[in-house]
Design an enzyme around this catalytic site. Structure first.
Site, PDB file in Angstrom:
ATOM      1  N   GLU A 173      -7.488 -10.967  -7.123  1.00 30.78           N
ATOM      2  CA  GLU A 173      -6.211 -10.859  -7.859  1.00 30.78           C
ATOM      3  C   GLU A 173      -5.490 -12.201  -7.978  1.00 30.78           C
ATOM      4  OE1 GLU A 173      -3.831  -7.570  -6.362  1.00 30.78           O
ATOM      5  OE2 GLU A 173      -5.258  -6.116  -7.167  1.00 30.78           O
ATOM      6  N   GLU A 292     -11.157  -2.275  -7.430  1.00 33.02           N
ATOM      7  CA  GLU A 292     -10.065  -1.571  -6.747  1.00 33.02           C
ATOM      8  C   GLU A 292      -9.545  -0.519  -7.712  1.00 33.02           C
ATOM      9  OE1 GLU A 292      -6.888  -3.681  -4.758  1.00 33.02           O
ATOM     10  OE2 GLU A 292      -8.239  -5.338  -4.237  1.00 33.02           O
TER      11      GLU A 292
HETATM   12  O1  AHR Z   1      -5.650  -2.323  -1.847  1.00 35.39           O
HETATM   13  C1  AHR Z   1      -4.435  -2.860  -1.449  1.00 35.39           C
HETATM   14  C2  AHR Z   1      -4.104  -4.166  -2.144  1.00 35.39           C
HETATM   15  O2  AHR Z   1      -3.944  -3.925  -3.509  1.00 35.39           O
HETATM   16  C3  AHR Z   1      -5.157  -5.252  -2.098  1.00 35.39           C
HETATM   17  O3  AHR Z   1      -5.073  -6.040  -0.962  1.00 35.39           O
HETATM   18  C4  AHR Z   1      -4.843  -6.063  -3.314  1.00 35.39           C
HETATM   19  O4  AHR Z   1      -5.985  -6.696  -3.848  1.00 35.39           O
HETATM   20  C5  AHR Z   1      -4.214  -5.082  -4.275  1.00 35.39           C
HETATM   21  O5  AHR Z   1      -3.042  -5.558  -4.825  1.00 35.39           O
END
Ligand code: AHR
Length: 513
Positions: A173, A292
């Site tokens: 990210e 994610e």
């Molecule tokens: O999954 C939780 C957080 O969400 C992770 O650390 C990050 O990559 C995202 O913003």
């Protein structure tokens, strides 16, 4: 009762389902690792200190590839701290999550856990505070056979054979201002390309994942992908997207249509990849790594958890975002998986974020039990059954108007063909009424199992599984399924996710339903 119809195009395969679609994520964050997968004092702990009750649930979940060790955590992580004698490892501040990291669990321990769990490791490197040298050194330490200082260090630390990690994330990210070492697309694209190039010189067999957008509402979404691809397309194999969904302001209609949002997000990223590869005249494919995805009540996290967490004392493994999931959340998780399957021609892998305690399908308490959240069930059932080939299918259904995604079908459906089996994944987005469904199978078939997740008797769409009542929401038989003359009929309960498995002939040339 409203009626919907599904047509299965048996001669139109969309794509083979990659095993990597059923990945998950373990971050050094909150209680994901410590008192999550690892708790040496626990009655079920194995010799290394991993909880075998949690390991059993991970195997039952069917997760295939686990992203590690972050997440935001990785952008401040020094991997060297996490190897070598455990009692000599430094204790560090983790400023991403305002926590104290003991490094008791590191690369070697996690690799052992992954072996036991039967999962592939997807290793992220730090491109926040670090860069080429640290990433290449970690790769050499992990994958080089021996006779170099780094690889011999691994052997001296107890691991003779290389870890053989194939999948590597180039940071996390990096488009987000919350990220340690946040970068512009140009800065990140250059660093990802140069780091990736050197990593592939160290080990040409690896696959690299560049960091795409943190969500589709980022002001940089689109331009970020275009710039990163312009700099790094030659060297990378996948580009990520992250997607979290939540019900806000009682807008359950939009929440239940989250899969439509994910379909569109994937479609946009796929179009940008195609445009960029064409522009650069590159004859290669770049997959989309949805590394994610989940339901996450971020508004609650920002309003409630974050201020005290980030202003308070520094603690080891504090409780962070231990969201308790409802029936509605389980239906949405099931439909997000359906979106990933529907887009199996572009999505090369995906990771439910996360695995244990932190926005997770598995919960555990220190010195206590581990249990399945509601969202565990659609994931486990899909991962066990939806292997093989996704078939194109067309839906004819009543619709519902949603504030976020416009008019969407009440029926969501995905069909997967496996050897001798047809698997139907079905969602009824109507919150109040059942949906009468017919499916043209076009040939004889027999139902081998039909299960559904919906509000339990005496419960509601908000029912959840808790430590005290871990089996409040479980899959229950979908009684109404019948087949007559090649047509399946079923009554889908209001606000439900269902899976129907049929013994059926495999795809034959030119066959249509
Ligand atoms: O999954 C939780 C957080 O969400 C992770 O650390 C990050 O990559 C995202 O913003």
């Amino acid at each position: 009762m409203a009626k919907a119809h599904l047509r299965v195009h048996r001669d139109e395969p969309v794509a083979a389902v990659s095993d990597r679609l059923f990945g998950s994520f373990v971050e050094h964050m909150g209680r994901a690792v410590y008192t999550g997968i690892y708790e040496p004092g626990h009655s079920t702990a194995n010799a290394v200190g991993f909880r075998t009750d949690v390991l059993d649930l991970v195997r039952e979940l069917g997760a295939t590839v686990i992203r590690y060790p972050g997440g935001n955590f990785v952008s401040g992580f020094r991997w060297e701290d996490s190897v070598g004698p455990r009692d000599e490892r430094p204790v560090r501040l983790d400023v991403a999550w305002h926590s104290v990291e003991t490094n008791e669990v590191g690369l070697h321990e996690f690799a052992e856990w992954a072996d036991d769990a039967g999962v592939e490791i997807m290793q992220a490197v730090n491109l926040g505070t670090r860069g080429i040298e640290a990433a290449a050194a970690l790769l050499e330490y992990s994958n080089h056979a021996g006779r170099t200082a780094r690889s011999d260090e691994r052997r001296a630390n107890g691991r003779e054979t290389p870890f053989g990690i194939t999948l590597w994330c180039l940071g996390n990210e990096m488009d987000g201002p919350w990220q340690i070492g946040h970068k512009t697309a140009d800065e990140y694209g250059r660093l990802a390309a140069e780091t990736g190039r050197v990593m592939k010189w160290v080990d040409p067999s690896i696959e690299l994942v560049a960091a795409g957008s943190s969500n589709a509402d980022m002001p940089t979404f689109g331009e970020w992908e275009r710039t990163v691809l312009a700099r790094s397309a030659e060297v990378i194999d996948h580009i990520s997207l992250h997607a979290y969904y939540e019900e806000t302001g009682g807008d359950v209609a939009s929440f239940l249509a989250s899969g439509v949002g994910l379909d569109r997000y994937i479609g946009t990223v796929a179009a940008i990849i195609d445009e960029s590869l064409a522009e650069q005249k590159l004859e290669k494919t770049i997959g989309i790594s949805v590394d994610e995805w989940n339901v996450w009540y971020q508004s609650r996290f920002n309003d409630v958890d974050k201020p005290p967490l980030f202003a308070g004392d520094w603690n080891e493994h504090p409780r962070i975002i231990e969201d308790e999931y409802s029936v509605t959340d389980a239906v949405v998780v099931g439909s997000l998986l359906m979106s990933l399957l529907r887009n199996a021609d572009r999505v090369s892998m995906a990771n439910l974020a996360q695995l244990v305690n932190v926005i997770a399908p598995i919960r555990s308490e220190p010195d206590g039990p581990a249990w399945r959240q509601t969202t565990f069930h659609p994931f486990a059932l899909t991962a066990a059954a939806a292997r093989g080939t996704v078939l194109r299918s067309s839906v004819s259904s009543p619709t519902v108007d949603t504030p976020l995604y416009g008019t969407v079908d009440l029926l969501d459906a995905v069909v997967v063909q496996n050897d001798g089996e047809l698997v139907l994944l079905l969602v009824n987005r109507d919150t109040a009424e059942p949906l009468s469904l017919t499916v043209d199978l076009g040939h004889s078939a027999a139902v081998t199992s039909a299960l559904s997740i919906h509000a339990p008797v005496g419960g509601s769409r908000f029912s959840a599984n808790t430590e005290a009542a871990p089996d409040t929401v479980v899959p229950v038989p979908l009684e109404s399924v019948a087949i007559s003359d090649g047509v399946l009929s079923a009554e889908l309960p209001p606000l439900s996710w269902s899976i129907v498995r049929l013994a059926s002939a495999p795809i034959s040339e030119g066959a249509t339903a």
